[in-house]
Design an enzyme around this catalytic site. Structure first.
Site, PDB file in Angstrom:
ATOM      1  N   CYS A   2       0.891  -1.463   0.059  1.00 58.35           N
ATOM      2  CA  CYS A   2       0.159  -0.168   0.028  1.00 58.35           C
ATOM      3  C   CYS A   2       0.860   1.375  -0.031  1.00 58.35           C
ATOM      4  CB  CYS A   2      -1.082   0.037   1.081  1.00 58.35           C
ATOM      5  SG  CYS A   2      -2.286   0.758   0.540  1.00 58.35           S
ATOM      6  N   HIS A   5      -3.969  -4.899   0.115  1.00 61.53           N
ATOM      7  CA  HIS A   5      -3.085  -5.767   1.284  1.00 61.53           C
ATOM      8  C   HIS A   5      -3.521  -7.168   1.394  1.00 61.53           C
ATOM      9  CE1 HIS A   5      -2.813  -1.845   3.758  1.00 61.53           C
ATOM     10  NE2 HIS A   5      -3.878  -1.387   2.965  1.00 61.53           N
ATOM     11  N   GLU A  19      -2.274  -9.348   3.262  1.00 56.49           N
ATOM     12  CA  GLU A  19      -2.085  -9.927   4.445  1.00 56.49           C
ATOM     13  C   GLU A  19      -3.426 -10.048   4.838  1.00 56.49           C
ATOM     14  OE1 GLU A  19      -0.817  -6.946   3.488  1.00 56.49           O
ATOM     15  OE2 GLU A  19      -1.422  -5.576   4.760  1.00 56.49           O
TER      16      GLU A  19
END
Ligand code: GLN
Length: 540
Positions: free
Chosen positions: A380, A505, A507
């Site tokens: 990001c 993102h 994750e």
């Protein structure tokens, strides 16, 4: 069918692991074949966690449907391996917003609008709604904060009423800290007793107590807690410190917490018990090859600020049989080229963030990784600043920047694109949630994902400026993923060992048994595993 409810409250201190306990219980019940969901209730007045500083509240977790939520939803997703949504995080702000909206619409015409029943009714209806959205048989409701907090009272009152309305269908689990005095080896249960007294004063008798302590509970402390809290000793459980939170489900399972819950709520599980995290934990412990990863960011003093990224690395580590050794680096400290601390890093991640503090340090970290051929992942803001670094130092565009930091830059390589983002106000106005990404065939990203169509979750306002894409690509920074409407999602650097920038993102979607393909590829490259990027196995 009506759901049964497990309400989890906390005592003595916040951050005693209520979220982990709730998530663990969710996992154990789900694995027995029960349809479960989890709800986090946050008594603060913010409508969502999106406007809160990570230093105060830890990471903002983003769901598929783009809700900016409490980090506990991340625990729920990772442990129970289910997707959360905006319905799974109820805040006082959302509740009051709704009550006031209804009042203005005349829904309560003629009445005085009050905490009881109007606010409590709204709370109950939001909890039921979250449960219905999943058609859950069991709904775990975690009440944020600590018993006794003034903001929490309407929520505790609401769950007290739920018990009254369905005596058999609601149980209370109270998780509270028991202080361990090292000097004398004693466990001090008095604060826990007081927190239960406080609960009982407002009409809630816990069914189950989970004593959270540094060490396992001894029999005498268990008996004492039972006696003073009006709970049988076999309903007092112990949750103690372990080196990884993924061990907590096993700890609770060994003591039979799930079985007690099942009998109290008269549930009929379909399967024998299972705990898929058990083998995950043993793999986590057995991997011996260490790989040093530097995480460069602005909120590194509070590790919870980047919890999903840290976890994504651990998940990837287990899949690759390596142990990520994380070094947190404060971006500001790299400013002016003081990058020596990066020397020993085998991989560098530049973390997400907002605003100008530490930005030049992050750019130094990108430069270091690019020039020294160290595997690099920019997430990001880390991705946006990698574009800035490339524009400045490779393309020679002096003063190139993101307009987030320099509104007057001669080269706004990252900027807000009119028509793509509502720019009025701050709450919930970013590009949020899961969106489709089109991957360029034959790119590194294509190998990583093994697919040309993927989805990842977003949370940002600024975009790569389309006017610079041609120049960036000519310089060697390839765009390897774009959104439906052509916004840049991924870039990769030709000729580098591993240099990937990700606007979304990844994750947020990483789970112990389904690691994120990008994190796996990055970690594999950092650990010099061959073949470096063909690790898409196991991804979702
Ligand atoms: N500040 C940047 C933006 O708003 C990046 C956000 C982030 O890293 N999550 O676009």
């Amino acid at each position: 069918m009506k759901s049964k409810y497990i309400v989890v409250t906390g005592g003595v201190l916040s951050s005693v692991g209520k979220g982990t306990v709730s998530a663990s219980l969710g996992l154990l019940l789900k694995e027995m074949g029960l349809r479960i969901t989890l709800v986090k209730v946050d008594p603060y007045i913010n409508v969502d966690a999106g406007t809160m500083n990570p230093y105060m509240h830890g990471e903002v977790f983003v769901t598929e449907d783009g809700a900016e939520t409490d980090l506990d939803l991340g625990h729920y997703e990772r442990f129970a391996d289910i997707d959360m949504s905006k319905y799974n995080n109820i805040t006082a702000g959302k509740v009051y917003f709704e009550v006031i909206r209804k009042e203005r619409e005349g829904k309560y015409l003629g009445q005085t609008v009050q905490i009881i029943p109007h606010v409590t009714d709204e709370i109950k209806s939001m909890i039921h709604k979250a449960s219905q959205m999943r058609d859950a048989q069991v709904t775990i409701v975690e009440i944020g904060g600590t018993v006794g907090d003034i903001e929490g009272l309407p929520f505790l009152e609401a769950v007290r009423q739920m018990k009254l309305e369905d005596e058999e269908g609601v149980i209370f689990v109270h998780v509270a800290l028991v202080e361990y005095l090292k000097a004398t080896g004693e466990l001090k249960t008095k604060p826990l007793q007081h927190s239960v007294q406080e609960l009982r004063r407002i009409g809630i008798q816990p069914d189950i107590i989970i004593a959270r302590a540094e060490v396992p509970l001894d029999e005498e402390s268990r008996r004492k807690i039972a006696l003073f809290t009006n709970v049988k000793p076999e309903f007092v459980f112990s949750s103690y410190d372990v080196d990884t939170s993924y061990e907590v489900p096993s700890i609770l399972q060994r003591q039979g917490l799930h079985r007690k819950v099942i009998s109290k709520l008269q549930l009929s599980p379909l399967n024998e018990e299972r705990n898929p995290l058990e083998s995950f934990v043993s793999k986590m412990r057995s991997s011996s090859k260490e790989v040093k990863i530097a995480l460069v960011g602005k909120y590194v003093k509070l590790k919870d600020s980047y919890i999903s990224i840290r976890e994504a690395l651990y998940h990837a580590g287990v899949a690759l049989d390596v142990r990520p050794k994380i070094k947190w680096i404060e971006a500001e400290e790299l400013e002016g080229g003081k990058v020596d601390v990066l020397e020993e890093a085998e991989g560098i991640i530049v973390l997400p963030g907002f605003g100008s503090r530490g930005v030049e340090g992050k750019i130094e970290a990108v430069r270091f990784a690019r020039e020294k051929d160290v595997p690099f992942l920019g997430i990001c803001y880390g991705f946006q600043l990698a574009v800035v670094e490339f524009a400045r130092n490779v393309l020679g565009l002096r003063g190139a920047h993101t307009t987030e930091v320099d509104a007057e830059t001669p080269h706004p390589v990252v900027t807000v694109l009119e028509g793509h983002h509502p720019v009025k106000g701050m709450g919930g106005t970013m590009r949020l949630g899961a969106q489709t990404i089109h991957i360029k065939e034959g790119s590194i990203l294509h190998k990583i994902y093994g697919s040309v169509l993927v989805t990842e979750r977003h949370r940002h306002r600024y975009e790569v400026n389309p006017n610079y894409i041609k120049k960036l690509e000519e310089g060697g920074l390839t765009v390897s993923g774009v959104s439906d409407n052509g916004l840049v999602e991924f870039v990769e650097l030709k000729g580098h060992r591993f240099f990937v920038g990700s606007q979304p993102h990844p994750e947020y979607k990483s789970r112990p048994l389904h690691p994120s393909p990008i994190y796996m590829a990055f970690l594999a490259a950092s650990a010099k595993l061959e073949p470096e990027v063909e690790v898409a196995v196991g991804s979702r």
